[in-house]
Design a protein around this motif. Sequence first.
Motif, short mmCIF file in Angstrom:
data_model
loop_
_atom_site.label_atom_id
_atom_site.label_comp_id
_atom_site.label_asym_id
_atom_site.label_seq_id
_atom_site.Cartn_x
_atom_site.Cartn_y
_atom_site.Cartn_z
N MET A 119 0.84 -1.14 0.00
CA MET A 119 0.00 0.00 0.00
C MET A 119 0.89 1.20 0.00
SD MET A 119 -0.65 -2.61 0.95
CE MET A 119 -0.65 -3.91 1.79
N SER A 120 0.50 2.15 -0.71
CA SER A 120 1.46 3.19 -0.82
C SER A 120 0.81 4.42 -1.29
CB SER A 120 2.44 2.81 -1.86
OG SER A 120 1.73 2.76 -3.04
N SER A 121 1.61 5.38 -1.40
CA SER A 121 1.10 6.55 -2.02
C SER A 121 2.28 7.40 -2.33
CB SER A 121 0.17 7.25 -1.09
OG SER A 121 0.82 8.25 -0.45
N GLN A 122 2.15 8.22 -3.29
CA GLN A 122 3.23 9.12 -3.61
C GLN A 122 2.70 10.52 -3.54
OE1 GLN A 122 4.41 8.37 -7.49
NE2 GLN A 122 5.50 6.73 -7.15
N ALA A 158 0.10 10.58 -7.36
CA ALA A 158 -0.20 10.26 -5.98
C ALA A 158 -0.61 8.80 -5.94
CB ALA A 158 -1.33 11.14 -5.48
N LEU A 159 0.11 8.03 -5.22
CA LEU A 159 -0.24 6.62 -5.10
C LEU A 159 -1.13 6.39 -3.89
CD1 LEU A 159 2.89 4.49 -5.86
CD2 LEU A 159 1.16 5.31 -7.38
N ILE A 160 -1.40 5.19 -3.75
CA ILE A 160 -2.34 4.68 -2.74
C ILE A 160 -2.25 4.98 -1.23
CG2 ILE A 160 -3.30 2.56 -2.00
CD1 ILE A 160 -1.75 1.20 -3.94
N GLU A 161 -3.16 4.57 -0.54
CA GLU A 161 -3.37 4.24 0.91
C GLU A 161 -4.76 4.53 1.54
OE1 GLU A 161 0.48 5.55 0.02
OE2 GLU A 161 -1.59 5.81 -0.42
N MET A 162 -5.00 4.72 2.96
CA MET A 162 -6.36 4.81 3.60
C MET A 162 -6.73 5.31 5.05
SD MET A 162 -8.44 2.78 1.49
CE MET A 162 -9.66 2.82 2.39
N HIS A 191 -10.20 5.15 -0.83
CA HIS A 191 -8.99 5.87 -0.44
C HIS A 191 -8.49 6.74 -1.60
CE1 HIS A 191 -5.00 6.25 1.62
NE2 HIS A 191 -4.55 6.28 0.37
N GLU A 192 -8.40 6.16 -2.79
CA GLU A 192 -7.90 6.93 -3.93
C GLU A 192 -8.87 8.03 -4.34
OE1 GLU A 192 -4.91 6.68 -4.78
OE2 GLU A 192 -4.47 4.81 -3.74
N VAL A 193 -10.15 7.73 -4.29
CA VAL A 193 -11.14 8.77 -4.59
C VAL A 193 -11.01 9.92 -3.58
CG1 VAL A 193 -13.62 9.28 -4.54
CG2 VAL A 193 -12.78 7.33 -5.86
N SER A 194 -10.73 9.58 -2.34
CA SER A 194 -10.59 10.62 -1.31
C SER A 194 -9.34 11.47 -1.55
CB SER A 194 -10.53 9.98 0.07
OG SER A 194 -11.76 9.33 0.34
N HIS A 195 -8.25 10.85 -2.01
CA HIS A 195 -7.10 11.65 -2.45
C HIS A 195 -7.54 12.61 -3.57
CE1 HIS A 195 -3.68 10.08 -0.34
NE2 HIS A 195 -3.67 8.89 -0.90
N TYR A 196 -8.26 12.04 -4.50
CA TYR A 196 -8.65 12.81 -5.69
C TYR A 196 -9.54 14.00 -5.33
CZ TYR A 196 -9.21 13.04 -10.77
OH TYR A 196 -9.16 13.42 -12.09
N PHE A 250 -5.09 14.34 2.04
CA PHE A 250 -3.75 13.77 2.16
C PHE A 250 -3.80 12.58 3.11
CE2 PHE A 250 -2.75 17.95 0.56
CZ PHE A 250 -1.61 17.75 -0.20
N HIS A 251 -2.67 11.86 3.18
CA HIS A 251 -2.58 10.80 4.18
C HIS A 251 -2.68 11.38 5.58
CE1 HIS A 251 -0.30 8.07 1.19
NE2 HIS A 251 -1.60 7.92 1.12
N SER A 252 -3.34 10.65 6.45
CA SER A 252 -3.36 11.08 7.85
C SER A 252 -1.95 11.01 8.42
CB SER A 252 -4.32 10.20 8.65
OG SER A 252 -4.02 8.83 8.45
ZN LIG Z 1 -2.79 7.18 -0.41
#
Ligand SMILES: [Zn+2]
Length: 428
Positions: free
Chosen positions: A1-4, A10-14, A365-370, A374-376
């Motif tokens: 799981m990741s995110s950039q 911007a990559l993943i997470e939740m 999670h990705e929709v929420s980034h969109y 940001f990551h918590s």
């Molecule tokens: Zn993420």
Amino acid sequence: MSSQLGKTYALIEMKRATHTTVQISRLQAKLSRQVKHLSIRLGLWLIVLLCACSAPSASDPIDQADQQALSDVAGADSQGPAPLRVQRIKLGEHSTDATGKSPKVVFDLPADVTAIVVHVDGPDEFHYTLAALTRDAGFAMIPQAWLDQTSLPDACVGPCQNRIVAQRGYAAFLFPNTPLIELRPGLHQIRVYAFDDARKPVATQVEIGVDFVRSTEVSTTLKLPMNLCFTGAKGWNAVNSVDQQRLQQAIDFAQTILSAANIEFGPIRRFDVDPQGQYIATQKPVDSDLAKLFESGAGLPKAINVFFTDRIIAAGAPPGANVALGVAGGIPGPPNEVGHIRAGVALSLHIPQGQPDLLGVTLVHEVSHYLGLFHSSEPGPNGAHDTLVDTAEDDPKNLMYWSLSEQSLQLSHEQIQVLRRSPWLVAP
Ligand SMILES: [Zn+2]
């Protein structure tokens, strides 16, 4: 799981946080800790860019030259019927010079606007961020000195309480994305900064715009239109996907989490897109698989395009850890755009051996980034925490935690506030 966060996608997470009442002082303590741990992390999953920090500096008052520009100030039309929830203001085309910076561009913020998304559209080979966003009265939402203090313009994390992340080709910036910033009506100035892959300033042309967003009562359900875009991965297509239980469960899961924010998917439409988008590598910054995948959504109805792929390979990740669950085109992504190189969310249908199916949690999670979250918390003992006052540090139960799991379910009150500011959402 990741995110950039940062120069690539911007990559993943939740996450979802409990509504604990956390004092601003606690947040400030967190922030000051982050400042102490200035670091730059180029992660496999994650590129966290902590900028050199100092107290935000006040903006210049609007000067003589700006006064002339004020005659051309774009502002909301105050006449006519009740204003729309979202109103797009075009601020025109502007040049950045050899310093990478555009001239000051001025707009007038109406009193009933509670959030804005500034967007910058330019050539796909360059990255865009904000050199400054200041109010006439002198308050800086983006302090104009921040770029002078760093050689890494990819993200403003320390000096910017309202964090921003540069994006390639089209960058969007939501204000406020933290309770530490408050919008006030009146004249505002934007200055855009353009840079190349070597992080050198570039002279180019950009289109600048602002979406004005008016708040909607939390009791009002906001609709989020979504296009499900099938590349042929796993044999799913626009027709047979209706019978895919795994997909329906993922949508239901995501919907349940968004219900906490009184956000409802709809309409949900299904489309077949370019089958070359089944296997996605994010390495090449220009004409990458991901950019092509997102471009394949051109012509679809205006909605968040969610692409289903077989595999997503994250740039820079070590072997064995480079398969991402999903990628978002930005934090936030381009508002109300389809077919752009950053317009969309991509999800992998691959389930690593021995791992649970995280399609639903990855989708939300990705929709929420969109939409702008940001990551918590980012990974590591010195990982940056968000600038919200009610998200716990290193809480894997939060939807926006950097590492996704089946327990990443919670959204805090402040996270809900951020989500509901998105221009993507449609009021009844
Ligand atoms: Zn993420």
